[in-house]
Design a protein around this motif. Structure first.
Motif, PDB file in Angstrom:
ATOM      1  N   GLY A 181     -31.482  27.047 -45.009  1.00 34.60           N
ATOM      2  CA  GLY A 181     -31.656  26.765 -46.438  1.00 34.60           C
ATOM      3  C   GLY A 181     -30.528  27.338 -47.296  1.00 34.60           C
ATOM      4  N   ALA A 182     -29.563  28.033 -46.676  1.00 39.21           N
ATOM      5  CA  ALA A 182     -28.497  28.712 -47.435  1.00 39.21           C
ATOM      6  C   ALA A 182     -27.507  27.675 -47.978  1.00 39.21           C
ATOM      7  CB  ALA A 182     -27.787  29.702 -46.516  1.00 39.21           C
ATOM      8  N   PRO A 183     -26.745  27.983 -49.027  1.00 43.64           N
ATOM      9  CA  PRO A 183     -26.727  29.271 -49.724  1.00 43.64           C
ATOM     10  C   PRO A 183     -27.832  29.370 -50.787  1.00 43.64           C
ATOM     11  CG  PRO A 183     -25.083  27.815 -50.677  1.00 43.64           C
ATOM     12  CD  PRO A 183     -25.732  27.041 -49.557  1.00 43.64           C
ATOM     13  N   TYR A 184     -28.328  30.604 -50.953  1.00 46.98           N
ATOM     14  CA  TYR A 184     -29.343  30.869 -51.972  1.00 46.98           C
ATOM     15  C   TYR A 184     -28.675  31.544 -53.175  1.00 46.98           C
ATOM     16  CZ  TYR A 184     -32.228  30.273 -47.814  1.00 46.98           C
ATOM     17  OH  TYR A 184     -32.795  29.774 -46.668  1.00 46.98           O
ATOM     18  N   ASP A 185     -29.288  31.363 -54.343  1.00 42.77           N
ATOM     19  CA  ASP A 185     -28.819  32.093 -55.535  1.00 42.77           C
ATOM     20  C   ASP A 185     -29.382  33.502 -55.542  1.00 42.77           C
ATOM     21  OD1 ASP A 185     -27.463  29.881 -57.158  1.00 42.77           O
ATOM     22  OD2 ASP A 185     -29.408  28.992 -56.663  1.00 42.77           O
ATOM     23  N   ARG A 186     -30.552  33.640 -54.951  1.00 43.90           N
ATOM     24  CA  ARG A 186     -31.223  34.949 -54.939  1.00 43.90           C
ATOM     25  C   ARG A 186     -31.904  35.147 -53.594  1.00 43.90           C
ATOM     26  NH1 ARG A 186     -28.564  35.143 -58.875  1.00 43.90           N
ATOM     27  NH2 ARG A 186     -29.198  35.483 -61.037  1.00 43.90           N
ATOM     28  N   THR A 187     -31.890  36.406 -53.097  1.00 44.36           N
ATOM     29  CA  THR A 187     -32.699  36.786 -51.932  1.00 44.36           C
ATOM     30  C   THR A 187     -33.539  37.979 -52.346  1.00 44.36           C
ATOM     31  OG1 THR A 187     -31.094  35.967 -50.316  1.00 44.36           O
ATOM     32  CG2 THR A 187     -32.592  37.688 -49.555  1.00 44.36           C
ATOM     33  N   ILE A 188     -34.837  37.906 -52.085  1.00 50.34           N
ATOM     34  CA  ILE A 188     -35.743  39.003 -52.471  1.00 50.34           C
ATOM     35  C   ILE A 188     -36.613  39.367 -51.271  1.00 50.34           C
ATOM     36  CG2 ILE A 188     -37.324  37.282 -53.512  1.00 50.34           C
ATOM     37  CD1 ILE A 188     -38.390  39.515 -55.329  1.00 50.34           C
ATOM     38  N   ALA A 189     -36.765  40.658 -51.026  1.00 45.10           N
ATOM     39  CA  ALA A 189     -37.633  41.111 -49.926  1.00 45.10           C
ATOM     40  C   ALA A 189     -38.853  41.799 -50.519  1.00 45.10           C
ATOM     41  CB  ALA A 189     -36.876  42.073 -49.024  1.00 45.10           C
ATOM     42  N   THR A 190     -40.034  41.362 -50.082  1.00 49.53           N
ATOM     43  CA  THR A 190     -41.267  42.036 -50.520  1.00 49.53           C
ATOM     44  C   THR A 190     -41.819  42.924 -49.403  1.00 49.53           C
ATOM     45  OG1 THR A 190     -42.711  40.193 -49.927  1.00 49.53           O
ATOM     46  CG2 THR A 190     -41.805  40.192 -52.157  1.00 49.53           C
ATOM     47  N   CYS A 191     -40.966  43.260 -48.439  1.00 45.51           N
ATOM     48  CA  CYS A 191     -41.262  44.373 -47.522  1.00 45.51           C
ATOM     49  C   CYS A 191     -40.043  45.296 -47.621  1.00 45.51           C
ATOM     50  CB  CYS A 191     -41.479  43.888 -46.091  1.00 45.51           C
ATOM     51  SG  CYS A 191     -40.120  42.931 -45.417  1.00 45.51           S
ATOM     52  N   GLY A 192     -40.205  46.543 -47.217  1.00 47.36           N
ATOM     53  CA  GLY A 192     -39.081  47.480 -47.300  1.00 47.36           C
ATOM     54  C   GLY A 192     -38.144  47.315 -46.113  1.00 47.36           C
ATOM     55  N   VAL A 193     -36.895  47.767 -46.287  1.00 46.11           N
ATOM     56  CA  VAL A 193     -35.941  47.756 -45.165  1.00 46.11           C
ATOM     57  C   VAL A 193     -35.260  49.114 -45.091  1.00 46.11           C
ATOM     58  CG1 VAL A 193     -35.481  45.278 -45.125  1.00 46.11           C
ATOM     59  CG2 VAL A 193     -34.131  46.720 -46.636  1.00 46.11           C
ATOM     60  N   THR A 194     -34.927  49.522 -43.869  1.00 50.28           N
ATOM     61  CA  THR A 194     -34.134  50.748 -43.726  1.00 50.28           C
ATOM     62  C   THR A 194     -32.648  50.417 -43.836  1.00 50.28           C
ATOM     63  OG1 THR A 194     -34.153  50.462 -41.334  1.00 50.28           O
ATOM     64  CG2 THR A 194     -35.814  51.937 -42.247  1.00 50.28           C
ATOM     65  N   ASP A 195     -32.295  49.193 -43.419  1.00 49.36           N
ATOM     66  CA  ASP A 195     -30.897  48.746 -43.471  1.00 49.36           C
ATOM     67  C   ASP A 195     -30.894  47.320 -43.995  1.00 49.36           C
ATOM     68  OD1 ASP A 195     -29.415  50.919 -41.770  1.00 49.36           O
ATOM     69  OD2 ASP A 195     -31.235  50.399 -40.664  1.00 49.36           O
ATOM     70  N   LEU A 196     -30.104  47.099 -45.028  1.00 51.40           N
ATOM     71  CA  LEU A 196     -30.020  45.744 -45.579  1.00 51.40           C
ATOM     72  C   LEU A 196     -29.253  44.865 -44.602  1.00 51.40           C
ATOM     73  CD1 LEU A 196     -29.208  46.847 -49.186  1.00 51.40           C
ATOM     74  CD2 LEU A 196     -30.991  45.188 -48.629  1.00 51.40           C
ATOM     75  N   PRO A 197     -29.861  43.761 -44.149  1.00 51.43           N
ATOM     76  CA  PRO A 197     -29.184  42.934 -43.145  1.00 51.43           C
ATOM     77  C   PRO A 197     -27.990  42.189 -43.740  1.00 51.43           C
ATOM     78  CG  PRO A 197     -31.518  42.336 -43.372  1.00 51.43           C
ATOM     79  CD  PRO A 197     -31.200  43.279 -44.482  1.00 51.43           C
ATOM     80  N   TYR A 198     -26.911  42.126 -42.972  1.00 59.10           N
ATOM     81  CA  TYR A 198     -25.728  41.392 -43.448  1.00 59.10           C
ATOM     82  C   TYR A 198     -26.034  39.894 -43.572  1.00 59.10           C
ATOM     83  CZ  TYR A 198     -21.041  39.768 -44.185  1.00 59.10           C
ATOM     84  OH  TYR A 198     -19.947  39.155 -44.740  1.00 59.10           O
ATOM     85  N   ALA A 199     -27.025  39.420 -42.779  1.00 56.95           N
ATOM     86  CA  ALA A 199     -27.393  37.985 -42.853  1.00 56.95           C
ATOM     87  C   ALA A 199     -27.741  37.591 -44.288  1.00 56.95           C
ATOM     88  CB  ALA A 199     -28.580  37.706 -41.930  1.00 56.95           C
TER      89      ALA A 199
END
Ligand SMILES: C[S@@+](CC[C@H](N)C(=O)[O-])C[C@H]1O[C@@H](n2cnc3c(N)ncnc32)[C@H](O)[C@@H]1O
Length: 374
Positions: A181-199
Motif C-alpha cells: 500500500g506504500a507510499p503512505y503520508d502517515r504511519t501510526i502505531a497503536t502498540c509500543g515499539v522498542t525499536d522503530l522499524p526502518y520499513a
C-alpha cells in the motif's frame, strides 16, 4: 445505532474536547460518528479488586453496565494471554492482557498529533476503534491497518463493517509494514515499539510523518513523531505525556524463567543507587544504555537484591545496600550498571534535559536516541 449510544458518543466527544485531547472539528466529528461499542461486542475484562496479583473479570454485552462503560474514557482489555477473550471465562483470570481498546483520550490525542490532512493515506499498526476513527476522518479507501492477531483483526473487521467502513485490513507483523500500500503520508502505531522499524521509514513518503510510542523493558515510554527526509532517514522528537502502550508482540521481553545464580561477578561500590530508576525520565535514559535489560527484585538471605538482567545475553547486575552505601556485582558479557551509570551521569551533567529535548533518528542501520544540553 440507537439514540442511547448517540448520546453517549456526543458525551464522550464533549469530555475529550473539554480535556483538551480533541482539538479539531474533523476529529470531533469522527468521535461523534464512530460507535465504540461495536468494537466491544465481544465484551471486555475489568480489574477485580482484591489483594495479590491482578485478576480480570469479564463484562459481556448482556451486563446492564456494558454500553455506558464502552464510552468511558478507559482502556478496556479485550484479550488475555494471547488467546483468551471475555466469553471464555467464568469467574476471574490472572494472566497478562494482550489486546485492548485503547484509552479514547490517548487515541484522539495521537490522531490529532498525526496531523493528517484530507486525502492523506495512512498506515496503522494495531486494528480497532482507532481504525474506525481514521475511516470516519479520511474515508476507508485511504486507510490500511495491520494487526498481528488474526482473531482481533477478524472481530475488528466485523465492527468496521457494522459502521459501514471497509479499509484494507492486513493480518501480519506490522513491524514489517505493508509495502503493497506504500507510499503512505502517515504511519501510526497503536502498540509500543522498542525499536522503530526502518520499513516504516521506507514506506512513508518524504515529508510524511511516523507516530509511535517508544517503549522499553524498564517500562518507561514516550510518544515520538518523526519526519521522513528525502535521504531515506527519519528524525523527530518526543511529544511528552508519559504515554504507555502494549509492546508489539515480536518485541516483548523474553520470559525470566531460568535466573542465573548471580555469583562470581565483579564487585564495586555503586555510584548510583537503584532508586534512580524510580523516576520516569531517568529510567528512559537507563533504557537507552541497557535496552535489553529487565528489572526484578529478589529477597535473598533476608535482604533485597535489585537486579538488572539481560536474559538473552546473560548479562546481569545486582545491587545491594550496606548502610548508606550500595554495592554492585556484575557478570556476563556486558556491565549493565556501568552502562546505566555512564548514561545517567552524562545526562545529569548536561542539565537532565526533559525527554522533549531528545531526538530520535532512524536510518537503515537502526535507531539512535540523543539529547541536547539544557
Ligand atoms: C492497544 S491495542 C490497540 C488496538 C486499536 N488500535 C484500538 O484502538 O482499539 C494494540 C494492538 O496492537 C496489536 N499488535 C501488537 N503487536 C503487533 C504487531 N507486531 N503488528 C501488528 N499489530 C500488533 C495487538 O494485537 C493489539 O490488538
Amino acid at each position: 445505532m440507537t439514540d442511547d449510544d448517540k448520546a453517549l458518543r456526543l458525551a464522550l466527544a464533549e469530555r475529550l474536547a473539554a480535556g483538551g485531547y480533541l482539538r479539531t472539528a474533523p476529529w470531533r466529528a469522527a468521535v461523534e460518528e464512530v460507535p465504540r461499542h461495536e468494537f466491544l461486542r465481544g465484551g471486555f475484562f475489568e480489574r477485580a479488586d482484591g489483594p495479590g496479583p491482578t485478576a480480570w473479570r469479564p463484562v459481556l454485552p448482556d451486563d446492564p453496565r456494558w454500553l455506558a462503560r464502552c464510552y468511558d474514557d478507559d482502556s478496556l482489555v479485550t484479550q488475555i494471554a494471547g488467546t483468551i477473550v471475555p466469553r471464555d471465562i467464568r469467574g476471574e483470570i490472572m494472566r497478562a492482557p494482550t489486546s485492548s481498546r485503547t484509552l479514547p483520550s490517548l487515541v484522539v490525542r495521537m490522531l490529532e498529533d498525526l496531523q493528517v490532512e484530507d486525502g492523506h493515506r495512512v498506515q496503522e499498526i494495531g486494528t480497532g476503534y482507532s481504525t474506525g476513527l481514521l475511516c470516519a476522518r479520511l474515508g476507508d479507501s485511504l486507510v490500511t491497518s495491520m494487526e498481528v492477531d488474526a482473531g482481533v483483526s477478524a472481530s475488528a473487521n466485523i465492527a468496521l463493517g457494522a459502521c459501514g467502513y471497509f479499509p484494507e485490513l492486513v493480518v501480519g507483523d506490522g513491524l514489517a509494514g505493508h509495502p503493497g500500500g506504500a507510499p503512505y503520508d502517515r504511519t501510526i502505531a497503536t502498540c509500543g515499539v522498542t525499536d522503530l522499524p526502518y520499513a516504516w521509514v521506507e514506506q512513508t513518503r518524504p515529508g510524511g510523518l511516523i507516530l509511535a510510542t517508544l517503549c522499553g523493558w524498564l517500562h518507561s515510554s514516550e510518544l515520538a513523531r518523526l519526519t521522513v527526509a528525502e535521504d531515506g532517514t527519519a528524525r523527530g522528537t518526543f511529544l511528552g505525556g508519559q504515554i504507555s502502550f502494549m509492546l508489539a508482540r515480536p518485541q516483548l521481553p523474553p520470559p525470566l524463567d531460568n535466573l542465573p545464580a548471580f555469583d562470581n561477578g565483579e564487585e564495586r561500590t555503586a555510584v548510583l543507587a537503584p532508586d534512580v530508576l524510580d523516576d520516569w525520565s531517568t529510567r528512559f535514559v537507563a533504557q537507552i544504555a541497557a535496552p535489553r535489560a529487565q528489572r526484578i527484585s529478589l529477597d535473598r538471605d533476608g535482604r533485597t537484591e535489585h537486579v538488572l538482567l539481560d536474559a538473552d545475553a546473560g548479562a546481569w547486575a545486582v545491587l545491594t545496600q550496606d548502610g548508606d552505601t550500595w554495592t554492585v556485582r556484575q557478570g556476563g558479557p556486558e556491565r549493565l550498571w556501568d552502562a546505566v551509570e555512564d548514561h545517567v551521569t552524562r545526562w545529569k551533567a548536561d542539565g537532565a534535559p526533559p525527554l522533549e529535548r531528545f531526538e530520535v533518528t532512524v536510518t537503515p542501520e537502526g535507531q539512535v536516541i540523543t539529547w541536547s544540553k539544557v
